[in-house]
Design a protein around this motif. Sequence first.
Motif, PDB file in Angstrom:
ATOM      1  N   ALA A  52       1.070  -1.270  -0.320  1.00 27.74           N
ATOM      2  CA  ALA A  52      -0.189   0.000  -0.117  1.00 27.74           C
ATOM      3  C   ALA A  52       0.702   0.681   0.020  1.00 27.74           C
ATOM      4  O   ALA A  52       0.125   2.640  -0.439  1.00 27.74           O
ATOM      5  CB  ALA A  52      -1.053  -0.234   0.960  1.00 27.74           C
ATOM      6  N   PHE A  53       2.369   1.483   0.521  1.00 31.41           N
ATOM      7  CA  PHE A  53       3.118   2.174   0.572  1.00 31.41           C
ATOM      8  C   PHE A  53       4.545   1.788   0.578  1.00 31.41           C
ATOM      9  O   PHE A  53       4.519   0.374  -0.406  1.00 31.41           O
ATOM     10  CB  PHE A  53       3.203   2.426   1.635  1.00 31.41           C
ATOM     11  CG  PHE A  53       1.711   3.118   2.683  1.00 31.41           C
ATOM     12  CD1 PHE A  53       2.129   5.236   2.617  1.00 31.41           C
ATOM     13  CD2 PHE A  53       1.016   2.924   3.490  1.00 31.41           C
ATOM     14  CE1 PHE A  53       0.653   5.739   3.284  1.00 31.41           C
ATOM     15  CE2 PHE A  53      -0.101   3.667   4.396  1.00 31.41           C
ATOM     16  CZ  PHE A  53       0.319   4.875   3.850  1.00 31.41           C
ATOM     17  N   THR A  54       5.428   2.943  -0.253  1.00 31.89           N
ATOM     18  CA  THR A  54       6.772   2.080  -0.186  1.00 31.89           C
ATOM     19  C   THR A  54       7.697   2.793   1.284  1.00 31.89           C
ATOM     20  O   THR A  54       7.726   3.790   1.205  1.00 31.89           O
ATOM     21  CB  THR A  54       7.317   3.407  -1.598  1.00 31.89           C
ATOM     22  OG1 THR A  54       6.140   3.044  -2.839  1.00 31.89           O
ATOM     23  CG2 THR A  54       8.607   3.055  -1.527  1.00 31.89           C
ATOM     24  N   ALA A  55       7.590   1.380   1.326  1.00 30.41           N
ATOM     25  CA  ALA A  55       8.086   1.295   2.653  1.00 30.41           C
ATOM     26  C   ALA A  55       9.876   1.490   2.776  1.00 30.41           C
ATOM     27  O   ALA A  55      10.942   1.512   1.589  1.00 30.41           O
ATOM     28  CB  ALA A  55       8.531   0.090   3.250  1.00 30.41           C
ATOM     29  N   ILE A  56      10.074   3.063   3.410  1.00 27.72           N
ATOM     30  CA  ILE A  56      11.583   3.621   3.971  1.00 27.72           C
ATOM     31  C   ILE A  56      12.230   2.813   5.389  1.00 27.72           C
ATOM     32  O   ILE A  56      11.746   2.838   6.158  1.00 27.72           O
ATOM     33  CB  ILE A  56      11.127   4.589   3.662  1.00 27.72           C
ATOM     34  CG1 ILE A  56      11.337   5.249   2.512  1.00 27.72           C
ATOM     35  CG2 ILE A  56      13.024   5.121   3.412  1.00 27.72           C
ATOM     36  CD1 ILE A  56      11.494   4.570   0.662  1.00 27.72           C
TER      37      ILE A  56
END
Length: 135
Positions: A52-56
């Motif tokens: 759902a997101f681009t995890a950093i």
Amino acid sequence: MLNKILAIMALVSAMAFSPVTNAEIAVIVNPANSSALTSDELTRLYTGRSSAFTAINLVESSPLRSEFDEKGVGRSSAQLKSHWAKLVFTGKGTPPTELETQADVIDYVSKNINAIGYVDSANVTDAVKVILTLN
């Protein structure tokens, strides 16, 4: 006997200067992102079960990273490293992008609407929005 005393002194010294932060961790997104997030969804993001997101992530050597792994994902850094090694080896996942500093995380998230990251809550700026706090 002297070796034993020196070993104990080295251990005490290492414990006294270990980088334990016990920080309040702010999970951040781009201010234009209106998504909400639960703790379970955060775990799914950082274990590759959601995109759902681009995890950093912060780099492995960051004390805040190990604290986030425990508080945010519910696993030790070693457990997560093993988890990602298996996913990468089998071609079933790519671990979150790692950035060197909290300032780098804020900069990246502020420029990418689908990015999610974490920083010490004391370092949050107006460039990002806090959607979850971990104590």
